[in-house]
Design a protein around this motif. Structure first.
Motif, short mmCIF file in Angstrom:
data_model
loop_
_atom_site.label_atom_id
_atom_site.label_comp_id
_atom_site.label_asym_id
_atom_site.label_seq_id
_atom_site.Cartn_x
_atom_site.Cartn_y
_atom_site.Cartn_z
N PRO B 182 0.83 -1.21 0.00
CA PRO B 182 0.00 0.00 0.00
C PRO B 182 0.86 1.26 0.00
O PRO B 182 0.52 2.25 -0.66
CB PRO B 182 -0.79 -0.11 1.31
CG PRO B 182 -0.77 -1.55 1.67
CD PRO B 182 0.51 -2.09 1.14
N SER B 204 -9.51 3.50 2.02
CA SER B 204 -8.64 2.41 2.48
C SER B 204 -9.40 1.28 3.14
O SER B 204 -10.28 1.52 3.98
CB SER B 204 -7.64 3.00 3.51
OG SER B 204 -7.30 2.06 4.49
N ASP B 211 -3.66 2.40 8.57
CA ASP B 211 -3.93 3.76 8.08
C ASP B 211 -2.99 4.74 8.77
O ASP B 211 -2.44 5.64 8.13
CB ASP B 211 -5.38 4.16 8.35
CG ASP B 211 -6.38 3.45 7.45
OD1 ASP B 211 -7.58 3.41 7.81
OD2 ASP B 211 -5.97 2.91 6.40
N ILE B 224 -7.55 9.97 4.84
CA ILE B 224 -7.72 8.53 4.68
C ILE B 224 -9.10 8.19 5.24
O ILE B 224 -9.38 8.43 6.42
CB ILE B 224 -6.65 7.71 5.44
CG1 ILE B 224 -5.26 8.04 4.90
CG2 ILE B 224 -6.95 6.22 5.32
CD1 ILE B 224 -4.12 7.34 5.65
#
Lengths: 69, 512
Positions: B182, B204, B211, B224
């Protein structure tokens, strides 16, 4: 490419280590810690390391810390 | 002349007020949900608790908030699988709901893969909004990002899903796919998008800790919007310059993030969770109709016949002796996992099925829990201990009584607890205490449920010894498929077989 993900994860429930198979959830951590019934009854709740409540089907990650209070 | 100058100045001011350059000082609203799992109807988390959630009520809230300012509605994954309302329709019910609610984008979650790639591709084709997955290679239908224009501001939304997805679903459901880092993926697309968008959102399905880690390591992410860990983030968190939000689970809350953009950056961010408490009359009627329509269809689907049994399938006695139903289910587990032994607690089987056609609703009643199959390596001594625990409360007909496949054993209930099991045979051979055997069970027992602490003990310490070992290669875990429920495995078996007639085989014998 990422390295293969570990198969067994260690998480912590009220600072006690719990080893679970990758893919298991908060629920499994509580089963292992023998705290599921209290949470399902609503007597206590589960929180992450930052004090946020988490759901029982929430995903785990290696070294995750959960607190039941 | 003076008049002309004033007129010209007024025109310039008017132009600036309406032009994209006036994006500075602009208000934006992001609404978000995550881990909905098909919980379309309001539900009670516990028996005497209040009703929560209900997509028709959430949708009404969305409509009201949309009226107040320009808004995006985002879904952070795990939307289409979980509750029967979604499962019976392979998630298409959820997509119809999301289309009607005009979602702007969704990131794929690990559970979106559970129906298989063919269904996922059909789901993506049916969705009227982009389904994103920038770090998933090999599935072109998943877009890496989308750019939305909201109130004159270009917003790029990049989708990232947990790279652990192959461990969380069936390997064949992600065959040919690669799940990339990611962090590296985020950097790549931020670089591509930074001159094309004024705000960058990562949608996400990594989980809240991931995160936070992403926000620590990668610069350039404004927001996010997360999922996967079912985190109830009442207020947005902030890591460096990144705002992080997540809206709990099951549509019990709608996330609201209000942003003000000024001088080229986000100057103000205010967020909250609006909990959804259903009140009759406050639902969105169009969404309510969709929910009700599928609810009615569910009854028809549950009546579908999946097979036939020529004998009664006995669950009633599963807490005190071998039953043919226990034999059947554990045989299926053993076959599915490709192992030597299978063992479950009799309490897994909740209702007998009478001779005749077997309907889906029969299986939902008989196997109501969302258990899945796992398999571990146990020594003969550990298997013996497991069986001792299983028969330790046979007098009370406790749910722990075992049902088995691949092994037979005798026990004397008159003996003290811990010393009741006499002989154990595996594959026709007397059990050897130090030999390792592969044993399938369900996830509940594997986590130590029902007092089956042996399984827990097997896992204990594994995390230290082999952090990078792949499943089945040297470690204690040989099989785990969270994405495939035991109930569905039984259903598949019955549909393939057509007819079954399991008979008692003398796997568990009480002796004097």
């Amino acid at each position: 490419m990422l390295p293969p993900a570990p198969t067994v994860w260690r998480v912590y429930v009220n600072q006690e280590p719990v080893d679970l198979i990758a893919g298991m959830t908060v629920r499994h951590a509580l089963i292992s810690a023998r705290l599921l019934e209290e949470v399902e009854r609503g007597d206590r709740r589960v929180y992450d390391a930052w004090g946020n409540e988490v759901g029982l089907e929430g995903a785990l990650a290696p070294e995750m810390k959960l607190y039941v209070k | 002349m003076k008049r002309t100058i004033i007129t010209l100045l007024s025109l310039v001011i008017l132009f600036l007020a309406v032009s994209p350059l006036a994006a500075d000082g602009t208000s934006l609203r992001i609404l978000y949900v995550n881990d909905f799992h098909g919980y379309a109807e309001p539900y009670k988390a516990k028996g005497d608790g209040p009703l929560q959630g209900g997509m028709a009520y959430l949708a009404a809230q969305v409509q009201q908030l949309r009226r107040e300012r320009p808004t995006l509605l985002l879904a952070a994954g795990d939307m289409i699988r979980g509750d029967t309302w979604a499962n019976l329709f392979q998630g298409f019910s959820v997509i119809e709901l999301m289309n009607a609610m005009k979602f702007d984008a969704m990131v794929v979650g690990n559970h979106e893969f559970d129906y298989g790639l063919k269904v996922l591709k059909e789901i993506i084709a049916k969705a009227k909004f982009p389904i994103l997955g920038a770090n998933v290679a090999g599935l072109p239908a998943l877009k890496p990002y989308v750019i939305k224009n909201l109130n004159g501001v270009k917003i790029a939304i990049i989708g990232l899903v947990t790279p652990k997805t192959p461990k969380l679903t069936n390997p064949k459901d992600v065959q040919g796919l690669k799940f990339l880092s990611p962090e590296m993926t985020a950097r790549k697309y931020i670089q591509q998008l930074k001159n094309r968008a004024e705000v960058i959102i990562v949608l996400s399905h990594l989980g809240y800790p991931a995160d936070r880690a992403l926000a620590e390591k990668v610069t350039g992410i404004d927001v996010i919007v997360g999922g996967h860990t079912h985190t109830r983030l009442e207020k947005p968190a902030r890591v460096n310059n990144t705002i992080i939000v997540q809206a709990w689970e099951y549509g019990k809350a709608l996330g609201v993030l209000d942003l003000t953009r000024k001088d080229g950056k986000i100057s103000l961010a205010e967020g909250r969770l609006e909990e959804i408490h259903p009140k009759p009359g406050e639902e969105d009627p169009a969404i309510s109709k969709i929910v009700a329509r599928y609810q009615q269809k569910m009854d028809g689907v549950l009546q579908q016949v999946v097979g036939e049994t020529e004998v009664d399938l006995d669950a009633d006695n599963a807490r005190s002796r071998e039953t043919n139903f226990g034999d059947l289910v554990t045989d299926i587990m053993r076959q599915r996992a490709g192992v030597e032994v299978a063992l479950i607690n009799g309490g897994t089987l909740r209702r007998s099925i009478p001779r005749g056609p077997i309907r889906k609703k029969d299986l939902y009643s008989a196997l109501p829990f969302d258990n899945y199959v796992v398999a571990l390596k146990l020594t003969g001594k550990q298997i013996q201990e497991t069986l001792e625990h299983g028969v330790s409360a046979v007098e009370q007909k406790a749910g722990r009584f075992p049902q088995v496949s691949g092994l037979t054993f005798t026990y004397n209930p008159a003996l003290p607890v811990g010393s009741r099991v006499k002989e154990v045979f595996i594959g026709g051979q007397l059990l050897k205490p130090d030999q390792e055997y592969t044993v399938a069970t369900n996830d509940y027992l594997a986590a130590g449920g029902g007092g089956y602490t042996v399984f827990k003990a097997v896992l204990q310490g594994e995390a230290d010894y082999q952090p990078q070992v792949e499943m089945g290669k040297g470690g204690k875990v040989v099989y785990s498929k969270p994405g495939k429920l035991l109930r569905d495995a039984v259903m598949d078996f019955l549909q393939a077989q057509g007819k079954v007639a399991p008979a008692l085989e003398g796997r568990i014998k009480e002796v004097d």
